[in-house]
Design an enzyme around this catalytic site. Structure first.
Site, mmCIF file in Angstrom:
data_model
loop_
_atom_site.group_PDB
_atom_site.id
_atom_site.type_symbol
_atom_site.label_atom_id
_atom_site.label_comp_id
_atom_site.label_asym_id
_atom_site.label_seq_id
_atom_site.Cartn_x
_atom_site.Cartn_y
_atom_site.Cartn_z
ATOM 1 N N LYS A 58 -0.761 -1.954 -27.225
ATOM 2 C CA LYS A 58 0.283 -0.949 -27.452
ATOM 3 C C LYS A 58 -0.120 -0.029 -28.594
ATOM 4 O O LYS A 58 0.021 1.197 -28.506
ATOM 5 C CB LYS A 58 1.624 -1.641 -27.749
ATOM 6 C CG LYS A 58 2.204 -2.316 -26.507
ATOM 7 C CD LYS A 58 3.383 -3.229 -26.796
ATOM 8 C CE LYS A 58 3.796 -3.970 -25.526
ATOM 9 N NZ LYS A 58 4.828 -4.988 -25.741
ATOM 10 N N ASP A 106 12.200 -0.533 -25.723
ATOM 11 C CA ASP A 106 12.021 -1.570 -24.691
ATOM 12 C C ASP A 106 13.156 -1.505 -23.659
ATOM 13 O O ASP A 106 13.042 -2.079 -22.583
ATOM 14 C CB ASP A 106 12.012 -2.970 -25.329
ATOM 15 C CG ASP A 106 10.597 -3.477 -25.588
ATOM 16 O OD1 ASP A 106 9.681 -3.064 -24.845
ATOM 17 O OD2 ASP A 106 10.422 -4.286 -26.511
ATOM 18 N N GLN A 147 7.941 -7.619 -30.519
ATOM 19 C CA GLN A 147 7.217 -8.343 -29.469
ATOM 20 C C GLN A 147 7.856 -9.717 -29.247
ATOM 21 O O GLN A 147 8.050 -10.472 -30.193
ATOM 22 C CB GLN A 147 5.733 -8.484 -29.881
ATOM 23 C CG GLN A 147 4.860 -9.098 -28.823
ATOM 24 C CD GLN A 147 4.746 -8.224 -27.558
ATOM 25 O OE1 GLN A 147 4.599 -7.017 -27.640
ATOM 26 N NE2 GLN A 147 4.842 -8.848 -26.403
#
Ligand code: NAD
Length: 290
Positions: free
Chosen positions: A54, A121, A98
């Site tokens: 990422k 997200d 994460q």
């Protein structure tokens, strides 16, 4: 093989090139670059790989990434304080924590703490709720990436029999909502469902997201169906495979996404899409940045 391949790697690259150009143009015109906070707690090796990917993609397209690597023993209060600081930081448009988190931390609490307009997200209850009521805001990346891949086929989903295998908060459930939004007739199966083979055989579109290698037999696939495989598993020999047994499925399907090179790259591309979306929204409404 009769199926056409759904090439997520190529689509992700072309989307990322578009984002890069868009950002470069805005920055050349005097705007600040988008900022993404990437928070990792502990050092789970798979998470470290995802986080590194990422951050590399951010660098490639011109998104500033703010890395926060916290020790595995971080408390909920410490993590909450970091999220509050990122929520208030005007340089940061998106916040990514994460998952999975170490056991003393609540993913639900973390997700709900992120400001919904920075929730790149798309997992915050507000963003999931918006998708459910047909007013999407920031959309969960993997299902959104699957929709972008489906779009490349030009096939209209109205009235199609779509099957989602898996009902997790991050993939299966938002996937079903995306397909419903696109006009498909949606069935969701999960670990308690009966007769998976019969459900698959009826489906014009199958999204496999059970996290079980080779769960879906190629012989079950309806001839001409579209198959999107979200599963990612590493075999003993180091190679990757999905939830669908690829070769026989590709003999029957009309379209199929490979593993690797299908849905996986699209997830990161849609994270970048969401970061750019959040950034644009913040530039247009500066009061949102803090
Ligand atoms: P999860 O374990 O949270 O959820 C799995 C779901 O599958 C559950 O709802 C469960 O009920 C269902 N399930 C389990 N066994 C089943 C069976 N035999 N029949 C039908 N349903 C069954 O997993 P997840 O986080 O949703 O991830 C699923 C898979 O997708 C994993 O392989 C994961 O690595 C992969 N994944 C890939 C990406 C990507 O970018 N490509 C992103 C997220 C997850």
């Amino acid at each position: 093989m009769t199926a056409k391949l759904l090439d997520g790697r190529a689509l992700a690259q072309s989307l990322q090139a578009q984002f890069q150009e868009h950002i470069a143009h805005a920055v050349a015109g005097g705007q600040r670059a988008p900022g993404l906070a990437v928070i990792q707690v502990g050092d789970d090796p798979a998470s470290s790989v995802y986080v590194a990917n990422k951050r590399n993609t951010c660098q490639k397209i011109g998104v500033l990434s703010f890395a926060h690597e916290l020790p595995a023993h971080t408390t909920q209060a410490e993590l909450n304080a970091l999220i509050d600081a990122c929520n208030a930081d005007p340089r940061i448009d998106g916040i990514l924590v994460q998952l999975p988190l170490p056991p003393q931390l609540s993913a639900n609490e973390v997700i709900a703490r992120i400001a919904p307009h920075k929730d790149v997200d798309g997992f915050h209850p507000e963003n999931m709720g918006r998708l459910a009521i047909r007013q999407p805001g920031l959309r969960p990346c993997t299902p959104y990436g699957v929709m972008k891949l489906i779009e490349t086929t030009g096939v209209d989903l109205y009235g199609m029999e779509a099957l989602v295998v898996g009902a997790s908060n991050i993939v299966g459930r938002p996937m079903a909502l995306e397909l419903l939004l696109a006009g498909a007739t949606v069935t969701v199966v999960h670990r308690f469902s009966k007769d998976l083979a019969a459900h698959v055989a009826r489906a014009d579109l199958v999204v496999a997201a059970a996290g079980k290698p080779g769960l879906i037999q190629g012989e079950w696939i309806k001839p001409g169906a579209m198959v999107l495989d979200v599963g990612i598993h590493r075999r003993a020999d180091g190679s990757l495979c999905g939830d669908v047994v690829f070769a026989p499925a590709a003999e029957r399907a009309g379209w199929i996404s490979p593993v690797p090179g299908g849905v996986g790259p699209m997830t990161i591309a849609m994270l970048m899409h969401n970061t750019v979306q959040a950034w644009q929204q913040h530039l247009n409404r500066p009061s949102l940045t803090a």
